[in-house]
Design a protein around this motif. Sequence first.
Motif, mmCIF file in Angstrom:
data_model
loop_
_atom_site.group_PDB
_atom_site.id
_atom_site.type_symbol
_atom_site.label_atom_id
_atom_site.label_comp_id
_atom_site.label_asym_id
_atom_site.label_seq_id
_atom_site.Cartn_x
_atom_site.Cartn_y
_atom_site.Cartn_z
ATOM 1 N N ALA A 25 48.024 17.282 97.221
ATOM 2 C CA ALA A 25 49.430 16.958 96.972
ATOM 3 C C ALA A 25 49.552 15.788 96.000
ATOM 4 C CB ALA A 25 50.123 16.625 98.288
ATOM 5 N N PHE A 26 48.683 14.810 96.151
ATOM 6 C CA PHE A 26 48.711 13.656 95.249
ATOM 7 C C PHE A 26 48.398 14.067 93.813
ATOM 8 C CE2 PHE A 26 46.112 10.368 93.132
ATOM 9 C CZ PHE A 26 47.102 9.434 92.913
ATOM 10 N N VAL A 27 47.357 14.864 93.646
ATOM 11 C CA VAL A 27 46.963 15.289 92.297
ATOM 12 C C VAL A 27 48.051 16.162 91.671
ATOM 13 C CG1 VAL A 27 45.308 16.717 91.030
ATOM 14 C CG2 VAL A 27 44.498 15.060 92.694
ATOM 15 N N THR A 28 48.589 17.092 92.448
ATOM 16 C CA THR A 28 49.619 17.974 91.914
ATOM 17 C C THR A 28 50.893 17.206 91.576
ATOM 18 O OG1 THR A 28 48.730 19.735 93.300
ATOM 19 C CG2 THR A 28 50.866 20.111 92.326
ATOM 20 N N HIS A 29 51.276 16.285 92.451
ATOM 21 C CA HIS A 29 52.468 15.469 92.180
ATOM 22 C C HIS A 29 52.263 14.608 90.935
ATOM 23 C CE1 HIS A 29 56.134 13.251 93.114
ATOM 24 N NE2 HIS A 29 55.469 12.165 92.784
ATOM 25 N N SER A 30 51.068 14.075 90.772
ATOM 26 C CA SER A 30 50.788 13.242 89.604
ATOM 27 C C SER A 30 50.771 14.073 88.318
ATOM 28 C CB SER A 30 49.447 12.537 89.761
ATOM 29 O OG SER A 30 49.476 11.674 90.866
ATOM 30 N N ALA A 31 50.225 15.273 88.406
ATOM 31 C CA ALA A 31 50.121 16.110 87.214
ATOM 32 C C ALA A 31 51.475 16.675 86.791
ATOM 33 C CB ALA A 31 49.144 17.249 87.465
ATOM 34 N N LEU A 32 52.280 17.081 87.764
ATOM 35 C CA LEU A 32 53.562 17.705 87.444
ATOM 36 C C LEU A 32 54.709 16.714 87.349
ATOM 37 C CD1 LEU A 32 53.390 20.914 89.629
ATOM 38 C CD2 LEU A 32 52.827 20.647 87.216
ATOM 39 N N ASP A 33 54.506 15.499 87.812
ATOM 40 C CA ASP A 33 55.522 14.457 87.782
ATOM 41 C C ASP A 33 56.829 14.946 88.396
ATOM 42 O OD1 ASP A 33 56.298 11.849 87.265
ATOM 43 O OD2 ASP A 33 57.167 12.372 85.328
ATOM 44 N N ALA A 34 56.784 15.112 89.706
ATOM 45 C CA ALA A 34 57.930 15.588 90.493
ATOM 46 C C ALA A 34 58.344 16.989 90.062
ATOM 47 C CB ALA A 34 59.095 14.617 90.407
ATOM 48 N N GLY A 35 57.366 17.906 90.043
ATOM 49 C CA GLY A 35 57.616 19.277 89.624
ATOM 50 C C GLY A 35 58.260 20.131 90.689
ATOM 51 N N GLY A 36 58.409 19.642 91.876
ATOM 52 C CA GLY A 36 59.044 20.401 92.938
ATOM 53 C C GLY A 36 58.147 20.511 94.150
ATOM 54 N N LEU A 37 58.785 20.626 95.303
ATOM 55 C CA LEU A 37 58.060 20.688 96.572
ATOM 56 C C LEU A 37 57.158 21.917 96.684
ATOM 57 C CD1 LEU A 37 57.588 19.361 99.330
ATOM 58 C CD2 LEU A 37 59.522 20.681 100.185
ATOM 59 N N ALA A 55 55.531 23.630 94.418
ATOM 60 C CA ALA A 55 54.341 23.473 93.582
ATOM 61 C C ALA A 55 53.371 22.462 94.184
ATOM 62 C CB ALA A 55 54.739 23.050 92.176
ATOM 63 N N VAL A 56 53.901 21.382 94.713
ATOM 64 C CA VAL A 56 53.052 20.352 95.327
ATOM 65 C C VAL A 56 52.369 20.908 96.573
ATOM 66 C CG1 VAL A 56 53.099 18.107 96.484
ATOM 67 C CG2 VAL A 56 54.350 18.436 94.366
ATOM 68 N N LEU A 57 53.108 21.675 97.369
ATOM 69 C CA LEU A 57 52.506 22.258 98.572
ATOM 70 C C LEU A 57 51.463 23.307 98.225
ATOM 71 C CD1 LEU A 57 55.566 22.521 100.970
ATOM 72 C CD2 LEU A 57 53.797 20.765 100.863
ATOM 73 N N LEU A 58 51.670 24.050 97.154
ATOM 74 C CA LEU A 58 50.658 25.009 96.717
ATOM 75 C C LEU A 58 49.378 24.293 96.300
ATOM 76 C CD1 LEU A 58 49.941 27.950 96.068
ATOM 77 C CD2 LEU A 58 50.820 27.527 93.762
ATOM 78 N N GLY A 59 49.512 23.193 95.576
ATOM 79 C CA GLY A 59 48.341 22.397 95.208
ATOM 80 C C GLY A 59 47.649 21.829 96.432
ATOM 81 N N ALA A 60 48.411 21.427 97.432
ATOM 82 C CA ALA A 60 47.836 20.896 98.663
ATOM 83 C C ALA A 60 47.059 21.969 99.405
ATOM 84 C CB ALA A 60 48.936 20.335 99.554
ATOM 85 N N VAL A 61 47.604 23.167 99.470
ATOM 86 C CA VAL A 61 46.917 24.268 100.157
ATOM 87 C C VAL A 61 45.623 24.633 99.435
ATOM 88 C CG1 VAL A 61 47.097 26.730 100.681
ATOM 89 C CG2 VAL A 61 48.963 25.202 101.261
#
Length: 89
Positions: free
Chosen positions: A45-57, A59-65
Motif C-alpha cells: 500500500a505504501f509503495v502503490t500510494h507513493s507511486a500513484l500519488d493518491a491514485g485511489g483506494l 488501486a492502493v488495495l490492489l497493490g497491497a494484495v
Amino acid sequence: MLLEAISSAILGLALAWAATRRLPHRLPSPAMVVPTGVAGALFGAFVTHSALDAGGLPAVLLGAVIVSVASVSLLLRPAGRLGRRSATA
C-alpha cells in the motif's frame, strides 16, 4: 491515508489467514505467516500510494494484495519429495 493503511492491513491479515487454512502443510507456523502477510500488504500500500500519488483506494488495495501474496508465497515449502532419485539408489 489512514483508511488505506487499515484496509490494507485487514486484507493482509485475511490473505495470511486464508493461506494458513488452505496450505498448513506447506507453510511455517502461523506466527510467522500472519505478520508477513500484514507487513507485505502495508508495504504494498505504501509503495502503490507513493507511486500513484493518491491514485485511489482500489488501486492502493490492489497493490497491497499483490505484494502481500508475493510475500506469503516466499514462505512456501515444497510439497514433498520431488520424485527424483539419485544415481546411486
